[in-house]
Design a protein around this motif. Structure first.
Motif, short mmCIF file in Angstrom:
data_model
loop_
_atom_site.label_atom_id
_atom_site.label_comp_id
_atom_site.label_asym_id
_atom_site.label_seq_id
_atom_site.Cartn_x
_atom_site.Cartn_y
_atom_site.Cartn_z
N ILE A 92 0.84 -1.21 0.00
CA ILE A 92 0.00 0.00 0.00
C ILE A 92 0.87 1.26 0.00
O ILE A 92 0.61 2.22 -0.73
N VAL A 93 1.90 1.23 0.84
CA VAL A 93 2.79 2.40 0.94
C VAL A 93 3.54 2.61 -0.37
O VAL A 93 3.70 3.75 -0.82
N ARG A 94 4.01 1.52 -0.98
CA ARG A 94 4.73 1.65 -2.24
C ARG A 94 3.83 2.22 -3.33
O ARG A 94 4.27 3.05 -4.14
N LYS A 95 2.58 1.79 -3.37
CA LYS A 95 1.63 2.32 -4.35
C LYS A 95 1.42 3.81 -4.13
O LYS A 95 1.34 4.59 -5.10
N TYR A 96 1.37 4.21 -2.87
CA TYR A 96 1.18 5.62 -2.52
C TYR A 96 2.36 6.46 -3.03
O TYR A 96 2.17 7.51 -3.67
N TYR A 97 3.58 5.99 -2.78
CA TYR A 97 4.77 6.73 -3.22
C TYR A 97 4.87 6.74 -4.76
O TYR A 97 5.30 7.74 -5.34
N ARG A 98 4.48 5.66 -5.39
CA ARG A 98 4.50 5.64 -6.86
C ARG A 98 3.54 6.67 -7.44
O ARG A 98 3.85 7.31 -8.46
N THR A 180 11.02 0.65 1.21
CA THR A 180 9.84 -0.20 1.37
C THR A 180 9.84 -1.40 0.42
O THR A 180 8.86 -2.13 0.32
N ASN A 181 10.96 -1.61 -0.27
CA ASN A 181 11.05 -2.73 -1.21
C ASN A 181 11.17 -4.05 -0.45
O ASN A 181 12.09 -4.26 0.33
N ASN A 182 10.23 -4.93 -0.68
CA ASN A 182 10.21 -6.21 0.03
C ASN A 182 11.45 -7.06 -0.24
O ASN A 182 11.85 -7.88 0.59
N ASN A 183 12.05 -6.85 -1.40
CA ASN A 183 13.21 -7.66 -1.78
C ASN A 183 14.51 -7.15 -1.19
O ASN A 183 15.54 -7.80 -1.31
N LEU A 184 14.47 -5.94 -0.60
CA LEU A 184 15.69 -5.35 -0.05
C LEU A 184 15.63 -5.37 1.48
O LEU A 184 15.39 -4.37 2.11
N SER A 185 15.78 -6.53 2.04
CA SER A 185 15.78 -6.66 3.49
C SER A 185 17.08 -6.15 4.05
O SER A 185 18.13 -6.25 3.41
N GLN A 186 17.01 -5.63 5.25
CA GLN A 186 18.21 -5.10 5.89
C GLN A 186 19.06 -6.26 6.41
O GLN A 186 18.63 -7.03 7.26
N LYS A 187 20.26 -6.39 5.88
CA LYS A 187 21.15 -7.46 6.31
C LYS A 187 22.37 -6.87 7.02
O LYS A 187 22.95 -5.91 6.54
N PRO A 188 22.74 -7.47 8.14
CA PRO A 188 23.93 -6.97 8.83
C PRO A 188 25.17 -7.21 7.99
O PRO A 188 25.26 -8.19 7.24
N SER A 189 26.13 -6.34 8.09
CA SER A 189 27.36 -6.46 7.33
C SER A 189 28.13 -7.71 7.76
O SER A 189 28.24 -8.01 8.94
N GLN A 190 28.65 -8.46 6.77
CA GLN A 190 29.43 -9.65 7.08
C GLN A 190 30.90 -9.32 7.31
O GLN A 190 31.69 -10.18 7.66
N HIS A 191 31.26 -8.10 7.06
CA HIS A 191 32.65 -7.68 7.20
C HIS A 191 32.78 -6.67 8.34
O HIS A 191 32.77 -5.48 8.12
#
Length: 278
Positions: A92-98, A180-191
């Protein structure tokens, strides 16, 4: 030079707000108050003096005044966007921003003729667009023009401000879509570095460095996107760069010293080398 100092002062005040506050709505509320005060001071200054030539008047309404007005338009629009944002899932939020992004496109489509004129640096109609009181009714007029103080406005100075504001808004909304992109989850840095380092310089300086590193392509043979490098720098230097795309746009439109931090790095390194020779 006097007006540039006023612009620099306003930018410093706005940057300070972004450093102190994280909430977008609160940022906008404080920013709008500061900008209104700055615009009012500018208005009083203009009312007390006369331009020495038509060229000076054109420069003021084409280049200087829009830098102030555009900020007011920008923060006012963000305030409206964020206060009206629906509560719901990411879809819903992504549709709003689009939809908000589409509204910006509609503005550019509607003002395409003037947009091309301004972006290409054309000047042959400046005497009609940026001189007070001498408007041509046959030209595309904004109704707001007739409602404004005609001693402090010209036919297209407001449109220039809207173009500048919409450039920033486009970056803001695109950043929100990324968040708000579902495919871009926040991942902790491995380095994780063995020593914790905190960046104590300005965010603007680190943003300048970020774009320089990305442009040089020094990580993974250049096969790393800007966002990945930004997240890495944030993790390593324990800092939140915030809207770095917007910051870069501000750097781009600087009238001078566009690579201020990079130049400072070079000069200090050369000085250190010279000092070491003796």
């Amino acid at each position: 030079m006097k007006y540039q100092l006023k612009i620099n002062k306003l930018n410093d005040q706005l940057n300070f707000i972004h450093l102190e506050i994280d909430d977008a709505i609160e940022i906008c509320e404080k920013a709008i108050k500061i900008i209104l005060t700055s615009v009012e001071e500018l208005k009083k200054d203009i009312s007390k003096r006369k331009f020495k030539s038509q060229e000076e008047e054109i420069r003021f309404f084409r280049e200087i005044r829009p830098q102030f007005t555009s900020k007011l338009i920008y923060y006012n629009k963000i305030y409206k966007i964020e206060t009206k944002k629906p509560r719901g899932g990411r879809r819903i939020v992504r549709k709003y921003y689009r939809n908000e992004l589409q509204k910006l496109k509609q503005f550019f489509d509607y003002e395409l003729e003037f947009y091309k004129y301004y972006r290409t640096g054309s000047t042959y109609l400046d005497y009609k667009y940026f001189v007070r009181g001498d408007f041509d009714i046959k030209l595309s007029l904004d109704s707001l023009y007739f409602e404004s103080d005609l001693q402090f406005a010209t036919l297209h100075s407001y449109k220039v401000a809207k173009i500048m504001a919409h450039d920033l808004l486009e970056v803001y909304i695109e950043d929100k879509l990324i968040e708000t992109n579902n495919n871009l989850s926040q991942k902790p840095s491995q380095h994780q570095p063995n020593i914790n380092l905190t960046w104590t310089g300005s965010k603007v300086a680190l943003t300048e460095l970020l774009y320089a590193i990305h442009s040089e392509g020094v990580f993974n043979n250049g096969a790393v996107d800007l966002k990945t490098i930004a997240e890495f720098l944030e993790s390593v230097f324990n800092i939140n760069l915030g809207q770095y795309r917007r910051t870069f746009l501000e750097i781009r439109i600087r009238k001078s010293e566009r690579t201020k931090f990079i130049d400072s790095l070079k000069n200090n390194l050369l000085k250190r080398m010279d000092d070491a020779d003796y």
